[in-house]
Design a protein around this motif. Structure first.
Motif, mmCIF file in Angstrom:
data_model
loop_
_atom_site.group_PDB
_atom_site.id
_atom_site.type_symbol
_atom_site.label_atom_id
_atom_site.label_comp_id
_atom_site.label_asym_id
_atom_site.label_seq_id
_atom_site.Cartn_x
_atom_site.Cartn_y
_atom_site.Cartn_z
ATOM 1 N N GLY B 334 0.810 -1.213 0.000
ATOM 2 C CA GLY B 334 0.000 0.000 0.000
ATOM 3 C C GLY B 334 0.845 1.265 0.000
ATOM 4 N N LEU B 335 1.941 1.234 0.753
ATOM 5 C CA LEU B 335 2.827 2.404 0.784
ATOM 6 C C LEU B 335 3.496 2.612 -0.563
ATOM 7 C CD1 LEU B 335 4.389 1.711 4.295
ATOM 8 C CD2 LEU B 335 2.796 3.563 3.736
ATOM 9 N N LEU B 336 3.925 1.514 -1.164
ATOM 10 C CA LEU B 336 4.539 1.620 -2.492
ATOM 11 C C LEU B 336 3.532 2.185 -3.493
ATOM 12 C CD1 LEU B 336 6.999 1.045 -4.293
ATOM 13 C CD2 LEU B 336 6.060 -1.239 -4.689
ATOM 14 N N ALA B 337 2.302 1.711 -3.415
ATOM 15 C CA ALA B 337 1.276 2.229 -4.320
ATOM 16 C C ALA B 337 1.103 3.732 -4.143
ATOM 17 C CB ALA B 337 -0.055 1.507 -4.076
ATOM 18 N N THR B 338 1.124 4.196 -2.900
ATOM 19 C CA THR B 338 1.006 5.634 -2.653
ATOM 20 C C THR B 338 2.134 6.397 -3.335
ATOM 21 O OG1 THR B 338 -0.084 5.258 -0.537
ATOM 22 C CG2 THR B 338 0.987 7.398 -0.836
ATOM 23 N N VAL B 340 4.040 5.416 -5.903
ATOM 24 C CA VAL B 340 3.936 5.356 -7.367
ATOM 25 C C VAL B 340 2.841 6.303 -7.845
ATOM 26 C CG1 VAL B 340 3.411 3.873 -9.340
ATOM 27 C CG2 VAL B 340 4.872 3.022 -7.493
#
Lengths: 497, 497, 497, 497
Positions: B334-338, B340
């Motif tokens: 989820g943090l990576l998605a944020t 990106v």
């Protein structure tokens, strides 16, 4: 080759060279099976001719994807049904070479790698075209001054060249990632039921190497059934494409706003041409319009379709390519998160996490590829309205240069006094609508203080010239272009990631 | 150096060397400001001694983070308040060197890179330790046969060695990514208000290069205010750490289940030792228990704390390290998605998307680093219960080898007959609880058919030996270990990621 | 009605009643257009008969989705092409009723709501079936004692009934959410170019209400072009379905592990029956096997397909339904994140964020619906092996009850002493493999202390009876079943979600 | 009450009433423990006075969060350490009431619910204030005509009132969700080791009910250790807050662009006032400036801090509140995804998935609450520049009304001719810069055709009046305001979510 059926939303989200349709998946699975049969034959584990026979039978169009889908309800994935159908198609002893030693996951993972290879290559080519266009913009607009904007507010000047150079740097980094994923992170998958290739006895590793050679994929040290970094790395390469493109597309939608109008997208350009055609009565366009009109005598009036132009609103020229890129890009973070989360896989084959990868992996290839394909259109067709850039700057009345004037004054008056004079003048300028220059040079008490400090009107005017407050813009353009060119001479390439 | 206050949940989620606390951010921002002052001095743009003076003032403990936080409500980020406070601390002309030419984003982005450097280095070291432990497990358990499992069901045998080799391959790939991010994707950020460094006139690019040298960070071709692939790449490197570790941790929780018990984590080992101590009346442990008991005469009974052992349940030995890794890993996608998604940034500074990066970037460094730190504990303390592995295999009564027996029979009888005989026997074995061997060799009509086909009891028994059905396991272990060793001799390193 | 072509991966991910194929989208768009024509006719804004005429022409099979997809490259969405094609199909004055007053977004958003309605209703029905099965399990296994597990380690006893009651509570909450979304959060979309319905003059709001009535969708106070909570709420309702099901599926894969074997899924049951058939020589199954064998004389041996049973591994019975649910569930969080992030929409129509919703919205309906459909299979076919539950408990040798024994002893001896005695005994039991009972009652010095404290052997044995340490399990089952039944009498329903 | 230390980034991301700091978590855990002691006393399971004694000891400031964090490395969560420390603080028999019957998860989950209650209530109040401001804008700008924009291009007119009414509808839906979560989805957690409350014998369910009453939380039918929809529902309620606010904030950043300038945020207003103060020499402000100036005689010039105004750029007025909302909102989708994914929990307590919730749950409360707090500032301080709205419309030269003119002409000339005339005129207008009116009425051949068709100049001019092409805008404003008012009379409330 028939045109790809991209489906109802495919015009937006399925452009470019990545084909991740059911038919493409099916063919890739069959290619994996065919490659295995050939590898087994080469290894002496299948009769001569088996490889060719299986390869000839491995034509997706001869299989029924829907039927395989139905069977997969019983088997958990479509490979067992595919193997049965393929085995039936192969007469004689070659049937024994079908799927020998393999598990379903070997076929699906290898097929995913084959789809990835195609998608990575297509996206690389598309992004190279976009990068070339960005380089061209950076180079040709090195001297095009425009207002820079932070938090969507006008700030101090930039050049369009340095803006495009920033885009170029992102595109180049994205291309590097695509190349790396293509060269270093693909691999054949072949491990059998639990990654030991036990049913091939002592021959497993050798068949794996031969299979890799048949398919032109790297041969990994060992199977990677539940070690999923390769999947993540390919997906990340595509996410980097959309991450490099989304600010470009976002900025172009902002610069193309009716009120800003510093760029025109191809749609704008087309719309403008058409507007001109109407205005000047170009016969061909009018004929088209009339043809449409007659065909729809009882329907709604509908103009000749041009990209981004709603028929009823002649004032509009929608930046479709930019919108499409944003539409692609916004779907990617969630898909990437799914794939990263799916790395948590159990034992020798995951119960769900592996299955959860199939569709998001295809989707991220598709969306990254589409965004790359749109990017060429977008940047290749971008026109910068330098007159409008200048007009927007002029309309700011010198306020964006207040910082520069303050710096000039500070050399003579010290920071606090300089700041106070400019702040006062800027406030008056904003309140009155007068240019900052006029306030500074026309207000007697200000003019007096400046004269007293030995600051000349010419100095003030020079400080208010946007072209004189561009800092290292030119150097930055040069540096970005040089880095871009260096990339294209791979023999000299420094690792850059 | 005082121990880091990791906070209430920090024992689990803030281990390792990555410090992303407010204090660390503040120090990194101050380091960026100090580096800039030194760079300006070197460039001749600040008085001699300015750099040293600012550097001496740039001590996080002398600033009030909470006050800076409050001010940021007005300014949108904490840098303006920090600059004001730092300027006040610096007496005399050096004050003019503070923040000169910089924008807030230059300071925050550069600080993020400094935090990233520390976090990447710490995670690399921690993961190297974990990889060494995995290599050791792969090597020492090359011959430890255990049942392989797919979809959480017993399948065919593997070795613990090849399982650990798979883990090793993932860890090695994660380490490569950390190294690449460290070497190739960090960069100083320095562009001023809009990325032109206009307020430094012609000196901007030179100061940028000097700042990079002062801080030991690479000097990028141009500022990257709204080109965020560097942020994404560092975050991805950390996400790859948790993606490599999550299957390891998941598998260890599964193998450590009471009913499986093929591994013991350090907690198990400690618990076992303590159990032994109790059983044998070790004086020291008993004394501790008594001391506790007396201290809490009216409270709950509480044993000596040992990792993972709830006091009330002597049967439990919680695999805390594995649980902690999973707890870290599940927060990362989820943090990576944020991050990106935050790549979509406007013009020369984003309105929100940049701000949205600060905390997730710190969190992903922290969580990736914690997982890496736990991984050393987990793999370093892992004990494989080879007896239990063998017992679990034996309890399966030969069914996992049915495939092997079928292959043996097929050579004499053809596939269909072989399959039918083994399926029948397996069914009887499952229904009766008898080993497959006994059913095959004791049932007269089966035994007769086998004898007729020239299959001996010894052949059947050999086919039923798990150690004889391991395929290329040994080769795969060797290949993974060799790849691991090759990595450690960087001069010979092939690009691999 | 022809069976839905669910595609290559559709057996797993496209089950249930939600149809979000291109054909379904196309029909829903046409339904929206047809409803609008009828509404316009009712409002007196289109000639009598227009509504019927357009409705008759609005048959998806008569349109070419691929062609519409291609056109959308120019228009940014497929509606303009669809409108043109539909207008052509409608002869005469009714053509003027096509799309009048509408914007593309009105049609796509309304179509999305129509698809959502179908998907929510289908998922509700499927989940009701699953909940009924869970209620049945809770009720019939109210007294089935099994070991409870925390962090995948055996802890203290539970009943299968209370486990199923927990599942039931989650399913009921998910059903409530589906109902609420269906009843309260659907709405027609109709606002024209910018949400004012300007081209309909004073008639806009009235036509909106009539359109809502035609389509059986609620009429919202005003258009919601860039207010996307409805989309998020429908998606969340589906995400709650997979969030309620994922722990159920996860637990069943764990309980079905070969080493645990406390449940059998339908696959297990089928496999078991087949194994029995083999063992007892059932003619029909054998005939099937032989038929297969002959058909594939030269191919691989392949058994009669049964769900979850790989042909080569008679020991395996894969829990396909649980795996499929997990495969669906793990794709949902990322899709939900995309939709929540897409709420940030610009002005009167978003440039990209709206487009980014189309496919994830369809995907989340599809995956939530598939998971709900699989859930009925999974829970309806679940068999609890009570003997194995008891055997696993017995094999724990009383250690899970140590806490209970400690509590008993503490009443007489105080906490610390009680804890020390039981810890010592538990350690000996673990070390020796003896049951805890035997250690406590047979070791003279322990037995003496217990006797001295007035604790009888019968008391110890009672404390070691799992059935005596179930606390409020029965009450909790009752409460969950009562809540489930209350839900089904909606007139008495308390708001619960 | 001391001001909350919100930390370095807290000015942006930790506003509002939600306190999710370590101190707040610690106090909430202690409140749960204290409530349990009181419940046990009421149930007759703890000595009289125990509840009060534990409650008096349960003061977060007396505990060492960092030490608890360190201990949690051994225990997997901070509760065992907290229980030990709390037990030590409670002298005498009341110590026996501490944590009796509870598991760590009971305390952490209940604490999460207590934090959620506070956060939901605070966000509701903040969002009510924002909704009131939106209602006020909708009402007072019901007649403020402005250009509507789609895909960031000017389209046809809207009113600011209907824009604000759309915002209001979103805010109202978000408030409904907060209320529902507060009223229906909170619950105490109390189940002991495995959800049976076995250690409390027959008293478990009763103590659970008493605990719920003590804490003012609903009493669920059964424990929900691994049924996580409550966590998801609270998180979703917060995600709906940011989803309702993100388009508002996005639009305000767009409308506040220098080139558009149709709204001013509070920062703008403040900046404007200050500019005026400078311009008119307001003594007080000048004094402040001078004070600053003198204090920083050697430092950088720094103006009086005002929100959003960088000192060096008098032309800028950054919309900080909108930027902060976007910064909060963009972090939420990933956190929500983490929480939804974490629903997949094992058996009676999850190995990692539960732990992964703690920080994201706090973060989403914090960010949703901050966004709500900023929203009041943003909407309460918003000023609509109606003159600029009119000027922007006027500058469009009538092109946005081309659709309206076409409709007028079509009544007399039929669609195709009408379209052709207007398209031609619009093209000329765009090419020449003349208003559409002038082109239509001044070009002889067009004017002639219009006159021939009986269209008067007055009709054309009326059709070109933006105020005459607003459709149902007024009705939509009325409907949204009525729905808003209905919501506030809860006795009449219809279910709406």
């Amino acid at each position: 080759m028939p045109e790809l059926d991209r489906g109802l939303f495919g015009g937006i989200f399925t452009r470019g060279g990545a084909d991740t349709s059911d038919a493409a998946w099916l063919q890739a699975m069959l290619d994996a099976e065919a490659g295995l049969a050939r590898a087994l034959e080469r290894a002496g584990l299948a009769p001569a001719g088996s490889g060719g026979e299986v390869t000839r039978a491995a034509i997706a169009a001869d299989f029924d994807a829907a039927e395989l889908g139905r069977i997969s309800t019983l088997t958990g994935n479509p490979v067992p049904g595919l193997v049965r159908a393929l085995t039936r198609k192969v007469a004689g002893p070659a049937a024994g070479a079908v799927h020998r030693g393999a598990a379903s996951q070997d076929i699906i993972d290898t097929a995913a790698m084959l789809l990835a290879r195609q998608a990575l290559e297509a996206a690389t080519a598309d992004l190279e075209a976009a990068a070339a266009a960005a380089a061209n913009l950076a180079s040709s607009h090195r001297g095009t001054v425009m207002i820079g904007r932070t938090l969507l507010q006008q700030a101090v000047p930039v050049t369009f060249g340095v803006v495009a150079a920033g885009w170029l740097a992102g595109l180049d980094a994205a291309i590097d990632g695509l190349r790396r994923a293509r060269e270093e992170r693909l691999a054949v998958q072949f491990g059998g039921a639990v990654g030991t290739l036990a049913s091939l006895g002592a021959d497993g590793a050798r068949v794996k190497a031969l299979l890799a050679r048949e398919l032109g994929l790297p041969d990994p040290p060992l199977p990677w059934h539940t070690e999923r970094l390769r999947i993540i790395d390919v997906a990340t390469a595509m996410a980097r494409v959309t991450a490099a493109l989304s600010p470009v597309a976002r900025n172009i939608t902002l610069l193309a706003q009716t009120e800003v109008a510093e760029v025109q997208t191809r749609a704008h350009a087309q719309a403008h041409a058409q507007v001109q055609a109407h205005a000047h009565g170009h016969a061909q366009v009018q004929a088209q319009v009339q043809a449409h009109g007659q065909a729809q005598a009882h329907g709604q009036a509908q103009a000749v379709p041009r990209r981004g132009a709603p028929s009823a609103m002649p004032n509009k020229a929608n930046p479709i390519a930019a919108v499409a890129i944003l539409g692609c890009a916004r779907q990617v973070p969630g898909l990437l998160a799914t794939l990263v989360a799916s790395a948590e896989q159990e034992h020798q084959r995951a119960a769900g996490a592996w299955h959860a990868e199939w569709q998001p992996f295809g989707d991220i290839l598709r969306l990254g590829g589409s965004a790359a394909a749109w990017a060429g259109d977008l940047l290749g067709g971008l026109q910068v309205d330098t007159a409008r850039c200048a007009a927007n700057l002029a309309a700011a009345g010198g306020l964006p240069l207040a910082e520069h004037v303050t710096a000039l004054l500070a050399t003579a008056l010290g920071g606090p006094q300089a700041h106070e004079i400019v702040a006062t003048a800027a406030a008056r300028a904003a309140a009155s609508g007068l240019p900052l220059r006029d306030v500074l040079l026309a207000a007697p008490e200000l003019e007096g203080r400046l004269r007293h400090a030995g600051i000349t009107a010419a100095q003030i005017e020079a400080a208010l010239d946007p072209a004189g407050y561009l800092g290292s813009s030119g150097e930055f353009v040069t540096a970005a272009l040089r880095a871009h060119e260096d990339r294209q001479a791979p023999q000299d390439r420094q690792p850059r990631w």
